[in-house]
Design a protein around this motif. Sequence first.
Motif, mmCIF file in Angstrom:
data_model
loop_
_atom_site.group_PDB
_atom_site.id
_atom_site.type_symbol
_atom_site.label_atom_id
_atom_site.label_comp_id
_atom_site.label_asym_id
_atom_site.label_seq_id
_atom_site.Cartn_x
_atom_site.Cartn_y
_atom_site.Cartn_z
ATOM 1 N N PRO A 179 -47.391 -66.901 19.767
ATOM 2 C CA PRO A 179 -46.926 -65.666 20.131
ATOM 3 C C PRO A 179 -45.523 -65.385 19.905
ATOM 4 O O PRO A 179 -44.669 -66.118 19.402
ATOM 5 C CB PRO A 179 -47.019 -65.787 21.829
ATOM 6 N N GLU A 180 -45.065 -63.950 20.300
ATOM 7 C CA GLU A 180 -43.558 -63.577 19.846
ATOM 8 C C GLU A 180 -42.713 -63.839 21.212
ATOM 9 O O GLU A 180 -43.252 -63.489 22.058
ATOM 10 C CB GLU A 180 -43.398 -62.410 19.392
ATOM 11 N N TYR A 181 -41.712 -64.481 20.785
ATOM 12 C CA TYR A 181 -40.873 -64.995 21.863
ATOM 13 C C TYR A 181 -39.813 -63.949 22.182
ATOM 14 O O TYR A 181 -39.032 -63.944 23.136
ATOM 15 C CB TYR A 181 -40.172 -66.169 21.510
ATOM 16 N N SER A 182 -39.430 -63.271 21.023
ATOM 17 C CA SER A 182 -38.221 -62.236 20.930
ATOM 18 C C SER A 182 -38.728 -60.669 20.889
ATOM 19 O O SER A 182 -39.231 -60.370 20.012
ATOM 20 C CB SER A 182 -37.177 -62.520 19.734
ATOM 21 N N LEU A 183 -38.219 -60.076 21.786
ATOM 22 C CA LEU A 183 -38.493 -58.344 21.708
ATOM 23 C C LEU A 183 -37.989 -57.884 20.222
ATOM 24 O O LEU A 183 -38.589 -57.016 19.692
ATOM 25 C CB LEU A 183 -38.158 -57.831 22.888
ATOM 26 N N LYS A 184 -36.955 -58.263 20.078
ATOM 27 C CA LYS A 184 -36.343 -57.587 18.954
ATOM 28 C C LYS A 184 -36.982 -58.037 17.368
ATOM 29 O O LYS A 184 -37.261 -57.035 16.632
ATOM 30 C CB LYS A 184 -34.785 -57.989 18.616
ATOM 31 N N SER A 185 -37.544 -59.242 17.527
ATOM 32 C CA SER A 185 -38.253 -59.711 16.114
ATOM 33 C C SER A 185 -39.469 -59.107 16.023
ATOM 34 O O SER A 185 -40.138 -58.578 15.099
ATOM 35 C CB SER A 185 -38.130 -61.212 16.258
ATOM 36 N N GLN A 186 -40.077 -58.895 17.426
ATOM 37 C CA GLN A 186 -41.523 -58.286 17.707
ATOM 38 C C GLN A 186 -41.137 -56.770 17.083
ATOM 39 O O GLN A 186 -41.954 -56.175 16.324
ATOM 40 C CB GLN A 186 -42.004 -58.288 18.920
ATOM 41 N N ALA A 187 -40.128 -56.124 17.507
ATOM 42 C CA ALA A 187 -39.921 -54.674 17.283
ATOM 43 C C ALA A 187 -39.727 -54.605 15.555
ATOM 44 O O ALA A 187 -40.294 -53.560 15.112
ATOM 45 C CB ALA A 187 -38.744 -54.272 17.931
ATOM 46 N N ARG A 230 -40.962 -56.514 13.264
ATOM 47 C CA ARG A 230 -42.189 -56.559 12.697
ATOM 48 C C ARG A 230 -42.913 -55.454 12.837
ATOM 49 O O ARG A 230 -43.747 -54.896 11.775
ATOM 50 C CB ARG A 230 -42.788 -57.597 13.358
ATOM 51 N N LEU A 231 -43.263 -54.762 14.047
ATOM 52 C CA LEU A 231 -43.891 -53.733 14.261
ATOM 53 C C LEU A 231 -43.494 -52.435 13.604
ATOM 54 O O LEU A 231 -44.322 -51.654 12.836
ATOM 55 C CB LEU A 231 -43.995 -53.260 15.837
ATOM 56 N N THR A 232 -42.162 -52.317 13.343
ATOM 57 C CA THR A 232 -41.455 -51.304 12.532
ATOM 58 C C THR A 232 -42.051 -51.409 11.251
ATOM 59 O O THR A 232 -42.384 -50.405 10.532
ATOM 60 C CB THR A 232 -40.274 -51.203 12.717
ATOM 61 N N GLN A 233 -42.187 -52.692 10.670
ATOM 62 C CA GLN A 233 -42.387 -52.706 9.005
ATOM 63 C C GLN A 233 -43.976 -52.621 9.138
ATOM 64 O O GLN A 233 -44.306 -51.754 8.135
ATOM 65 C CB GLN A 233 -42.470 -54.380 8.755
ATOM 66 N N ARG A 234 -44.780 -52.845 10.146
ATOM 67 C CA ARG A 234 -46.221 -52.498 10.003
ATOM 68 C C ARG A 234 -46.544 -50.860 10.077
ATOM 69 O O ARG A 234 -47.286 -50.284 9.582
ATOM 70 C CB ARG A 234 -46.744 -53.038 11.191
ATOM 71 N N ILE A 235 -45.740 -50.262 10.955
ATOM 72 C CA ILE A 235 -45.725 -48.834 11.044
ATOM 73 C C ILE A 235 -45.479 -48.295 9.717
ATOM 74 O O ILE A 235 -46.006 -47.287 9.222
ATOM 75 C CB ILE A 235 -44.673 -48.404 11.994
ATOM 76 N N GLU A 236 -44.285 -48.658 9.093
ATOM 77 C CA GLU A 236 -44.077 -48.038 7.762
ATOM 78 C C GLU A 236 -45.078 -48.222 6.826
ATOM 79 O O GLU A 236 -45.157 -47.779 5.766
ATOM 80 C CB GLU A 236 -42.705 -48.518 7.580
ATOM 81 N N GLU A 237 -45.788 -49.210 6.767
ATOM 82 C CA GLU A 237 -46.764 -49.585 5.901
ATOM 83 C C GLU A 237 -48.007 -48.637 6.080
ATOM 84 O O GLU A 237 -48.444 -48.047 5.010
ATOM 85 C CB GLU A 237 -47.333 -51.128 6.006
ATOM 86 N N VAL A 238 -48.304 -48.342 7.334
ATOM 87 C CA VAL A 238 -49.342 -47.434 7.589
ATOM 88 C C VAL A 238 -48.853 -46.043 7.137
ATOM 89 O O VAL A 238 -49.506 -45.059 6.639
ATOM 90 C CB VAL A 238 -49.917 -47.242 9.062
ATOM 91 N N ALA A 239 -47.752 -45.381 7.655
ATOM 92 C CA ALA A 239 -47.029 -44.210 7.502
ATOM 93 C C ALA A 239 -45.672 -44.279 6.936
ATOM 94 O O ALA A 239 -44.879 -44.053 7.562
ATOM 95 C CB ALA A 239 -47.274 -43.505 8.948
#
Length: 331
Positions: free
Chosen positions: A146-154, A156-165
């Motif tokens: 699991p992810e322990y840091s909110l900033k690192s999760q954010a 990673r998700l930002t990168q995934r968002i930019e891959e889709v859009a």
Amino acid sequence: MTRRKRVTSPAGWTGAQWRENYLLASGVWARILGRYVDPVDNFFRAGGVAQQVPELLEALRDEANLPLTRPLFDVEPTLVGSLGLLSGAPVGDVVPFRLEGERPPLFLISGSGGVALQFVPLVQELGENQPVIALQSRAAQQRRLPEYSLKSQARRLTQRIEEVAPTGDLVLGGHSMGGLVALEVAHELTRRGRRVSHLFIIDTRPEVRMTGARGSGVVPTNRPLRFPRPVIPIALAAAVAGLVRPRGGRLYQAQFVLGQMRRRFIAPMPAFAGPTHLFVTRHDPEHTEQGWRHRGGNPLTVESIPGSHNSCLRPPHVSDLGSRIRAILDS
């Protein structure tokens, strides 16, 4: 219309297939149990009994074309778990429920212990013209830490968002602790030069370290953080929830506990500069609203929605939330 990249689960269902199969299966579950339940709820802890299982499996086979067997159901008696066994592959952290549509894509982030499938009823309410992509923990349905840091999760998700859009405007939203993640993602996207036209926060309590600060003036929560006992074994189980995958919904309970532990240490975050829309249920409305207003600095609207913390995303309450979000996007 901005072109969005197609995302699929390797050798498994597409996001659209997950949406369709979940709608069919959840309808069968609701008829058998007499109410809609969360996708992570255990059938038996939700009120089901062993005598109802044959009827449930027969209806899933005949009405939804989902040939779930009794041995598979006994392994994972949750909606998300049993569908995962049928799909043939684990769901990733990005689930594109609908990629087509003229509006800017809406990215919805699930909370701790939640999964992307919780957003399927809301996707239906938003209509065919609204692209919706759900984001969940990397450990929600994959064998990952699991992810322990909110900033690192954010990040990673930002990168995934930019891959889709990769281009164009975006809309963000999050439920429960996913709202805090969405806030951090909004900041990260803004730093990268992207425009987030709206931020939807669905029943997310503010950070403990902000509202608990001396002089904050925020009314105390009526739902203080409490951890089940024995604390140490449960905390250890939560720390590896995802890499170790208990069955029967216990994985999501452990991930929820981890989220509550993580929430205690989140530093106060600045307000998002764009339009922010807070939806509150009867869960802890006064503390939630005051906490987000205390953040200050942004155009914040607050609306009360029917249902509880989780049932606001399920029928019949989700229709109200869906109509409010549609009205905001239409305006």
